[in-house]
Design a protein around this motif. Structure first.
Motif, mmCIF file in Angstrom:
data_model
loop_
_atom_site.group_PDB
_atom_site.id
_atom_site.type_symbol
_atom_site.label_atom_id
_atom_site.label_comp_id
_atom_site.label_asym_id
_atom_site.label_seq_id
_atom_site.Cartn_x
_atom_site.Cartn_y
_atom_site.Cartn_z
ATOM 1 N N GLN A 190 0.823 -1.210 0.000
ATOM 2 C CA GLN A 190 0.000 0.000 0.000
ATOM 3 C C GLN A 190 0.865 1.272 0.000
ATOM 4 N N LEU A 191 2.098 1.163 0.420
ATOM 5 C CA LEU A 191 3.002 2.308 0.507
ATOM 6 C C LEU A 191 3.802 2.414 -0.792
ATOM 7 N N ARG A 192 3.337 3.250 -1.694
ATOM 8 C CA ARG A 192 3.971 3.441 -2.991
ATOM 9 C C ARG A 192 4.096 4.932 -3.294
ATOM 10 N N PRO A 193 5.171 5.564 -2.832
ATOM 11 C CA PRO A 193 5.332 6.984 -3.150
ATOM 12 C C PRO A 193 5.606 7.178 -4.638
ATOM 13 N N MET A 194 5.321 8.368 -5.104
ATOM 14 C CA MET A 194 5.644 8.697 -6.493
ATOM 15 C C MET A 194 7.154 8.795 -6.620
ATOM 16 N N THR A 195 7.676 8.400 -7.756
ATOM 17 C CA THR A 195 9.109 8.578 -7.995
ATOM 18 C C THR A 195 9.299 9.423 -9.240
ATOM 19 N N ARG A 196 10.276 10.282 -9.182
ATOM 20 C CA ARG A 196 10.598 11.170 -10.291
ATOM 21 C C ARG A 196 11.995 10.839 -10.806
ATOM 22 N N ALA A 197 12.487 11.677 -11.681
ATOM 23 C CA ALA A 197 13.820 11.473 -12.246
ATOM 24 C C ALA A 197 14.833 11.295 -11.119
ATOM 25 N N GLY A 198 15.762 10.402 -11.329
ATOM 26 C CA GLY A 198 16.767 10.134 -10.314
ATOM 27 C C GLY A 198 16.228 9.313 -9.160
ATOM 28 N N ARG A 199 15.059 8.691 -9.365
ATOM 29 C CA ARG A 199 14.406 7.850 -8.352
ATOM 30 C C ARG A 199 14.107 8.604 -7.063
#
Length: 109
Positions: free
Chosen positions: A35-44
């Motif tokens: 359930q814990l899925r933060p958004m990830t951006r460039a560079g993780r």
């Protein structure tokens, strides 16, 4: 440091500082709690949404204050998941038990 709005996204460092949970623990929890899925951006780079922040607080409370194990928290969260077959089954069993008790009360009167 300035205070962020309640609905603002948090970096892992900000969340760690805010909750008192170490960064490596937060990353570990991501592997243990689906359930814990933060958004990830460039560079993780991770960005935690407000619902992620609430979940981290809940997990932390269950583990530290309530004494749950990782598996115990996993089971609890899975049973509470919307549309979860086990959650639906639990609700149906409670309804069945209430109806049976009500019928038994009516028959005895």
């Amino acid at each position: 440091m300035t205070q962020k709005a309640a609905g603002a996204y948090r970096t892992i460092g900000e969340l760690s500082q805010e909750t008192g949970v170490a960064r490596h623990i937060l990353r570990y929890w991501e592997t243990r709690f689906e359930q814990l899925r933060p958004m990830t951006r460039a560079g993780r780079r991770r960005y935690y949404r407000p619902e992620d922040v609430a979940l981290v607080r809940r997990i932390h409370g269950l583990l530290v204050q309530d004494g749950y194990t990782i598996r115990g928290v996993q089971a609890l969260l899975a049973s509470e998941a919307v549309g979860s077959p086990s959650a639906d089954l639990t609700v149906l069993r409670r309804i069945r038990d209430r109806l049976a008790a009500a019928l038994a009360t009516d028959e005895s009167q």
